[in-house]
Design an enzyme around this catalytic site. Sequence first.
Site, short mmCIF file in Angstrom:
data_model
loop_
_atom_site.label_atom_id
_atom_site.label_comp_id
_atom_site.label_asym_id
_atom_site.label_seq_id
_atom_site.Cartn_x
_atom_site.Cartn_y
_atom_site.Cartn_z
N ASP A 100 -17.09 7.95 -2.74
CA ASP A 100 -15.91 7.90 -1.89
C ASP A 100 -15.78 9.25 -1.21
O ASP A 100 -16.49 10.21 -1.56
CB ASP A 100 -14.67 7.59 -2.75
CG ASP A 100 -13.43 7.23 -1.93
OD1 ASP A 100 -13.54 7.13 -0.69
OD2 ASP A 100 -12.36 7.07 -2.52
N ARG A 145 0.89 -1.17 0.00
CA ARG A 145 0.00 0.00 0.00
C ARG A 145 0.92 1.21 0.00
O ARG A 145 1.56 1.52 1.02
CB ARG A 145 -0.89 -0.04 1.24
CG ARG A 145 -1.95 1.04 1.35
CD ARG A 145 -2.75 0.77 2.62
NE ARG A 145 -3.70 1.82 2.93
CZ ARG A 145 -4.99 1.83 2.54
NH1 ARG A 145 -5.47 0.83 1.84
NH2 ARG A 145 -5.79 2.82 2.89
N GLN A 198 -9.99 -3.19 -3.89
CA GLN A 198 -11.29 -2.61 -3.59
C GLN A 198 -12.28 -2.90 -4.71
O GLN A 198 -13.43 -3.25 -4.46
CB GLN A 198 -11.17 -1.10 -3.39
CG GLN A 198 -12.48 -0.41 -3.05
CD GLN A 198 -13.03 -0.86 -1.71
OE1 GLN A 198 -12.37 -0.75 -0.69
NE2 GLN A 198 -14.26 -1.36 -1.70
N ARG A 245 -13.90 -7.42 1.26
CA ARG A 245 -12.49 -7.13 1.03
C ARG A 245 -11.64 -8.35 1.38
O ARG A 245 -10.66 -8.67 0.69
CB ARG A 245 -12.05 -5.92 1.87
CG ARG A 245 -12.56 -4.56 1.38
CD ARG A 245 -11.92 -4.16 0.04
NE ARG A 245 -10.46 -4.23 0.13
CZ ARG A 245 -9.69 -3.27 0.63
NH1 ARG A 245 -10.23 -2.16 1.10
NH2 ARG A 245 -8.38 -3.40 0.64
N HIS A 302 -6.75 1.09 -7.02
CA HIS A 302 -7.07 0.28 -5.83
C HIS A 302 -7.79 -0.99 -6.30
O HIS A 302 -9.00 -1.15 -6.08
CB HIS A 302 -7.96 1.09 -4.89
CG HIS A 302 -7.98 0.58 -3.48
ND1 HIS A 302 -7.42 -0.62 -3.10
CD2 HIS A 302 -8.53 1.12 -2.34
CE1 HIS A 302 -7.60 -0.81 -1.81
NE2 HIS A 302 -8.27 0.23 -1.33
N CYS A 320 -16.47 2.73 -0.27
CA CYS A 320 -15.27 1.97 0.09
C CYS A 320 -14.80 2.23 1.51
O CYS A 320 -13.97 1.47 2.03
CB CYS A 320 -14.15 2.24 -0.91
SG CYS A 320 -13.62 3.96 -0.97
#
Length: 308
Positions: free
Chosen positions: A213, A95, A125, A281, A122, A253
């Site tokens: 988001d 990450r 996700q 996830r 991402h 998310c």
Amino acid sequence: MRHLLDVDDLTAGELAEILTLSRQPEPPAVLAGAGVALIFEKPSNRTRNATEMAVVALGGHPISIRGEEIGLGVRESVADVTRVLAGYHRVVGARVNDHRTLEEMASLDVVPVVNLLSDRSHPCQALADLLTLDEHWGGLKGRTVAWVGDGNNVARSLVHGCARAGTAVRLASPAGHQLDEQSVATAREAGGDVFVTTDPAEAVAGADAVCTDVWVSMGQEAEGGARLAAFEGYQVDEALMDRAAPGAVFLHCLPAHRGQEVSAGVIDGPASLVWRQAANRMHAARGLFLWLAGEQMPASAVRQTRVQ
């Protein structure tokens, strides 16, 4: 050697396979006796918990590493860190602040590299989002997803995923915050049905799912005031959801800021699949690691990557 730096690294068939593997209630222990390194230059809640538990479910041993512990590109070169970790681990997930870090790691081809989030994309996700919608609808083809808000890394990966799943996407973002034209073009070249507008109502009209988001992501705090002003009128509230198709669902998310990008009535209401999405996830990460193990070597002969 396969890596996952974004969803467009996958074919439509491979994406479908990962989603299928993610639904296995008792997956094989393909990572038994193996480690998985999980590097976090940025803080994490869902990503760390999801990936660690996914590795455990496959019989492996996850080791989470803070960015300051290894100092990618500062204390030690990205290449050196990657080669060292390849000697210990079956997979490296990271990450990162800069997507180019992942590209450098993957270019060495010494261990499969998974993007756990970058400034560009991402993919984990997006896998969880598609898994959630697939489970809810019983299929993704022919459906329409509306994205309302920032044309950011999460939006980019979702668009690429939908293009491969046969799901249309409508993107509503204010001028200056839209998804870049190249990402839209790439999705369309892959067969995606992508519509771009600045009008949230136009994007949401008749959509089967509405996604959003935060307006101010990690690292954008200095832009907070300007961003809040730019996104005024882009809140997903009950009135906007009423424009969607009957039975439409809501995705986010997380983390969420109630009263900004989404109203409490929507995220905590009956249309919300947010908590199922968050739990997925873990399942999506498990399916991804399971697929990677099968792509790299026979399931009966999983072994630690050897560094030459």
